[in-house]
Write an enzyme that holds these catalytic residues in place. Structure first.
Site, PDB file in Angstrom:
ATOM      1  N   LYS A 190       8.441 -23.057  22.190  1.00  0.00           N
ATOM      2  CA  LYS A 190       7.846 -22.169  21.174  1.00  0.00           C
ATOM      3  C   LYS A 190       8.185 -20.706  21.487  1.00  0.00           C
ATOM      4  O   LYS A 190       7.672 -20.130  22.429  1.00  0.00           O
ATOM      5  CB  LYS A 190       6.325 -22.319  21.107  1.00  0.00           C
TER       6      LYS A 190
ATOM      7  N   THR B 293      -0.981 -12.179  31.285  1.00  0.00           N
ATOM      8  CA  THR B 293      -1.922 -12.772  32.229  1.00  0.00           C
ATOM      9  C   THR B 293      -3.127 -13.343  31.480  1.00  0.00           C
ATOM     10  O   THR B 293      -3.636 -14.423  31.818  1.00  0.00           O
ATOM     11  CB  THR B 293      -2.351 -11.701  33.256  1.00  0.00           C
ATOM     12  N   GLU B 294      -3.552 -12.632  30.436  1.00  0.00           N
ATOM     13  CA  GLU B 294      -4.711 -13.082  29.661  1.00  0.00           C
ATOM     14  C   GLU B 294      -4.476 -14.483  29.061  1.00  0.00           C
ATOM     15  O   GLU B 294      -5.296 -15.387  29.230  1.00  0.00           O
ATOM     16  CB  GLU B 294      -4.912 -12.062  28.538  1.00  0.00           C
TER      17      GLU B 294
ATOM     18  N   GLU C 211       4.438 -17.567  34.405  1.00  0.00           N
ATOM     19  CA  GLU C 211       5.146 -16.317  34.733  1.00  0.00           C
ATOM     20  C   GLU C 211       4.459 -15.226  33.928  1.00  0.00           C
ATOM     21  O   GLU C 211       4.625 -15.150  32.718  1.00  0.00           O
ATOM     22  CB  GLU C 211       6.618 -16.416  34.297  1.00  0.00           C
TER      23      GLU C 211
ATOM     24  N   CYS D 226       8.459  -7.603  32.597  1.00  0.00           N
ATOM     25  CA  CYS D 226       7.331  -7.983  33.456  1.00  0.00           C
ATOM     26  C   CYS D 226       7.455  -7.387  34.846  1.00  0.00           C
ATOM     27  O   CYS D 226       6.472  -7.036  35.476  1.00  0.00           O
ATOM     28  CB  CYS D 226       7.263  -9.492  33.553  1.00  0.00           C
TER      29      CYS D 226
ATOM     30  N   GLU E  84      -0.964  -2.913  33.273  1.00  0.00           N
ATOM     31  CA  GLU E  84       0.414  -3.075  32.814  1.00  0.00           C
ATOM     32  C   GLU E  84       0.543  -2.405  31.444  1.00  0.00           C
ATOM     33  O   GLU E  84      -0.195  -2.740  30.518  1.00  0.00           O
ATOM     34  CB  GLU E  84       0.754  -4.568  32.697  1.00  0.00           C
TER      35      GLU E  84
HETATM   36  P1  NAD Z   1       1.577 -13.137  25.052  1.00  0.00           P
HETATM   37  O1  NAD Z   1       0.885 -13.799  26.182  1.00  0.00           O
HETATM   38  O2  NAD Z   1       0.766 -12.445  24.035  1.00  0.00           O
HETATM   39  O3  NAD Z   1       2.462 -14.188  24.260  1.00  0.00           O
HETATM   40  C1  NAD Z   1       3.411 -15.007  24.913  1.00  0.00           C
HETATM   41  C2  NAD Z   1       3.581 -16.290  24.126  1.00  0.00           C
HETATM   42  O4  NAD Z   1       2.382 -17.035  24.165  1.00  0.00           O
HETATM   43  C3  NAD Z   1       3.904 -16.091  22.655  1.00  0.00           C
HETATM   44  O5  NAD Z   1       4.860 -17.053  22.272  1.00  0.00           O
HETATM   45  C4  NAD Z   1       2.561 -16.359  21.980  1.00  0.00           C
HETATM   46  O6  NAD Z   1       2.665 -16.804  20.655  1.00  0.00           O
HETATM   47  C5  NAD Z   1       1.994 -17.441  22.862  1.00  0.00           C
HETATM   48  N1  NAD Z   1       0.537 -17.590  22.852  1.00  0.00           N
HETATM   49  C6  NAD Z   1      -0.407 -16.672  22.517  1.00  0.00           C
HETATM   50  N2  NAD Z   1      -1.649 -17.210  22.658  1.00  0.00           N
HETATM   51  C7  NAD Z   1      -1.481 -18.478  23.103  1.00  0.00           C
HETATM   52  C8  NAD Z   1      -2.389 -19.524  23.467  1.00  0.00           C
HETATM   53  N3  NAD Z   1      -3.692 -19.383  23.409  1.00  0.00           N
HETATM   54  N4  NAD Z   1      -1.865 -20.698  23.898  1.00  0.00           N
HETATM   55  C9  NAD Z   1      -0.534 -20.868  24.005  1.00  0.00           C
HETATM   56  N5  NAD Z   1       0.366 -19.910  23.679  1.00  0.00           N
HETATM   57  C10 NAD Z   1      -0.096 -18.726  23.235  1.00  0.00           C
HETATM   58  O7  NAD Z   1       2.630 -12.155  25.742  1.00  0.00           O
HETATM   59  P2  NAD Z   1       3.686 -11.174  25.053  1.00  0.00           P
HETATM   60  O8  NAD Z   1       2.960  -9.976  24.581  1.00  0.00           O
HETATM   61  O9  NAD Z   1       4.553 -11.913  24.089  1.00  0.00           O
HETATM   62  O10 NAD Z   1       4.590 -10.831  26.313  1.00  0.00           O
HETATM   63  C11 NAD Z   1       4.306  -9.812  27.165  1.00  0.00           C
HETATM   64  C12 NAD Z   1       3.767 -10.318  28.488  1.00  0.00           C
HETATM   65  O11 NAD Z   1       4.665 -11.278  29.070  1.00  0.00           O
HETATM   66  C13 NAD Z   1       3.639  -9.212  29.520  1.00  0.00           C
HETATM   67  O12 NAD Z   1       2.408  -9.300  30.171  1.00  0.00           O
HETATM   68  C14 NAD Z   1       4.796  -9.500  30.487  1.00  0.00           C
HETATM   69  O13 NAD Z   1       4.601  -8.989  31.774  1.00  0.00           O
HETATM   70  C15 NAD Z   1       4.875 -10.973  30.455  1.00  0.00           C
HETATM   71  N6  NAD Z   1       6.200 -11.447  30.897  1.00  0.00           N
HETATM   72  C16 NAD Z   1       6.296 -12.067  32.113  1.00  0.00           C
HETATM   73  C17 NAD Z   1       7.528 -12.503  32.593  1.00  0.00           C
HETATM   74  C18 NAD Z   1       7.642 -13.167  33.930  1.00  0.00           C
HETATM   75  O14 NAD Z   1       8.682 -13.766  34.185  1.00  0.00           O
HETATM   76  N7  NAD Z   1       6.636 -13.114  34.776  1.00  0.00           N
HETATM   77  C19 NAD Z   1       8.677 -12.324  31.808  1.00  0.00           C
HETATM   78  C20 NAD Z   1       8.548 -11.689  30.576  1.00  0.00           C
HETATM   79  C21 NAD Z   1       7.296 -11.266  30.136  1.00  0.00           C
END
Ligand code: NAD
Length: 467
Positions: A188, A242-243, A262, A296, A378
């Site tokens: 997804k 993280t949330e 991640e 990230c 962050e």
């Molecule tokens: P996000 O957590 O809002 O969304 C990530 C994905 O999760 C999206 O596809 C979203 O639709 C989905 N999602 C949202 N709620 C969900 C739920 N309840 N259950 C399952 N899936 C759900 O994050 P974002 O804003 O898209 O990305 C930014 C974050 O990602 C930052 O905190 C960044 O640090 C992190 N990130 C981490 C890495 C790593 O390798 N550690 C790499 C890239 C980004």
């Protein structure tokens, strides 16, 4: 290896749009074909640089997710797990080669849908995505030599949820190891950047990947949640905030599903007084402004030894004046205002922001203390907080004073100091005299609120094997 060094060519020139054909509507990729969502719902994906709508994309309901998982399970049982590793490798090589052949198309599409500079999508995202498929193709027939026992087994269907900051690259990080290890996938993509994953689905068709081995379900958080909750999924791999990671961990607890997370980061980039300062400034800029800071592992806390803090910040500002700009606004604006309100000094180079689109000038805060929100939270944007330190011990204490632990950087001439720091920094990745370097052979992942599990290298395979 592709470099992530900064370069400042902005969005694709208008004529480059002709390199990519964007359909007005996209369906879900299930069982090898594109199908509309069962409920007929769609959402719009826009170009964040101009707010121009690009396409309508199907929003998958739980029934669609169920269909995708069943297709993946069928493909796992009947085809993929039975196939010799050398044949799975052949498909992965094909995908890698097609990605290379269609690189310009992918780069332009990624820049249009995500807003990142074409130079970055062309020189970093797309070549690294291809490299991931090449690298993992090499593992597919050598799993018994990976150190996980003589006959490691795949898990089944992998449910994979990814964010918007590196849409194609994150898809490659998820799909390539899962497929090499013999699993099938339901991926997804983020709802703001689904298009490159859908083009990758076309590549799967072109590579004649057996139907059901890769399925792509587009939609928002609810679609992700129904994939996480589906009982037919054996493994969840999530990259994102993280949330949401915490919610997923709760949802998966007690189900027996394997999980890797991640998550976010707040990395320290530590500059000692003996570091080559011009090189360090390039590294600081690359650390925080690469991909507009939507990284990230971005080096968003600069820890600079007090005796060189003045010249480093001065050179940094001079270098920042040569940058051109990037992406979304809301949270970045709020935290930057909090930085000013809490007494930090704010500076951005003089630059004109376009009136339409989601833009934010590169920004540096000096005089930041550890209690400031801009030093703790962050920001996920082009905002750097500068703190100082006097001794290596103080640098380590300050660097580790964060709930995250994804990455860190160290700038110094002394090899012994690099090793001393690397042993003490609580971060999954420590770069020395460089920053934001990625390689498929090198495991990547975090500690504490940055998640657990590793992606890339031999370690990354473990997450997709029953070991
Ligand atoms: P996000 O957590 O809002 O969304 C990530 C994905 O999760 C999206 O596809 C979203 O639709 C989905 N999602 C949202 N709620 C969900 C739920 N309840 N259950 C399952 N899936 C759900 O994050 P974002 O804003 O898209 O990305 C930014 C974050 O990602 C930052 O905190 C960044 O640090 C992190 N990130 C981490 C890495 C790593 O390798 N550690 C790499 C890239 C980004």
């Amino acid at each position: 290896m592709p470099s992530t060094e900064m370069a400042w060519e902005y969005a694709p020139a208008p004529e480059s749009r002709e390199l990519v054909r964007i359909a007005p509507e996209y369906g879900l990729f299930v069982d090898g074909t594109f199908v509309p969502a069962a409920g007929g719902h769609t959402f719009t994906t826009v170009n964040p640089a101009s707010e121009e709508p690009l396409a309508e994309v199907a929003a998958a309901s739980p029934a669609d997710v169920d269909r995708a998982v069943k297709s993946a399970r069928g493909a796992f049982d009947d085809v993929w797990r039975r196939m010799p590793g050398s044949v799975r490798a052949k498909y992965l090589y094909r995908i890698a080669r097609i990605l290379q052949e269609r690189a310009r198309e992918f780069a332009v599409l990624e820049s249009l849908d995500n807003g990142k500079p074409i130079r970055e999508s062309r020189d970093v995202d797309v070549p690294l995505a291809a490299a991931h498929f090449f690298y993992h193709a090499g593992w597919a027939d050598k799993l018994e030599y990976a150190g996980f026992g003589p006959a490691p087994h795949p898990l089944g269907v992998a449910g994979q949820v990814i964010p918007w900051n590196f849409p194609l690259l994150m898809a490659a990080w998820k799909l390539a190891p899962a497929l090499a290890a013999g699993n099938t996938c339901v991926l997804k993509p983020a709802e703001t950047t689904p298009l490159s994953a859908l083009l990758l689905a076309e590549v799967c068709q072109q590579a004649e990947l057996p139907p059901g081995v890769v399925n792509i379900v587009t939609g928002a958080g609810e679609t992700g949640a129904s994939l996480v909750d589906h009982p037919g999924v054996a493994k969840i791999a999530f990259t994102g905030s993280t949330e949401v990671g915490k919610q997923i961990r709760k949802a998966v607890a007690g189900t027996g599903k394997k999980l890797t997370l991640e998550l976010g980061g707040k990395a320290a980039n530590v500059v000692f007084d003996d570091a080559p300062l011009d090189q360090a400034v390039e590294g600081i800029v690359n650390g925080i402004f690469f991909n507009q800071g939507h990284v990230c592992c971005a080096g968003s806390r600069l820890l600079v030894q007090e005796s060189v803090a003045g010249p480093v910040v001065e050179r940094l500002k001079r270098r920042m004046a040569t940058l051109r700009l990037g992406d979304p606004l809301d949270k970045i604006t709020e935290l930057s205002q909090a930085g000013e309100a809490q007494g930090a000094g704010r500076w951005s180079p003089p630059c004109q922001l376009p009136e339409r689109g989601y833009w934010f000038a590169p920004t540096v805060f000096t005089g930041v203390s550890q209690s400031h929100r801009i030093a703790r939270e962050e920001i996920f944007g082009p905002v750097l907080s500068v703190l100082t330190f006097r001794t290596p011990e103080e640098a380590v204490t300050k660097a580790n004073n964060t709930p995250y632990g994804l990455s860190a950087g160290v700038w110094t001439e002394k090899g012994s100091r690099i090793l001393w720091m690397a042993q003490r920094l609580r971060a999954g990745v420590v770069w020395a005299n460089t920053y934001n370097r990625f390689d498929p052979a090198s495991p990547f992942g975090g500690y504490r609120e940055s998640g657990f599990g590793r992606e890339g290298g031999r370690h990354g395979l473990e997450a997709y094997l029953d070991v």
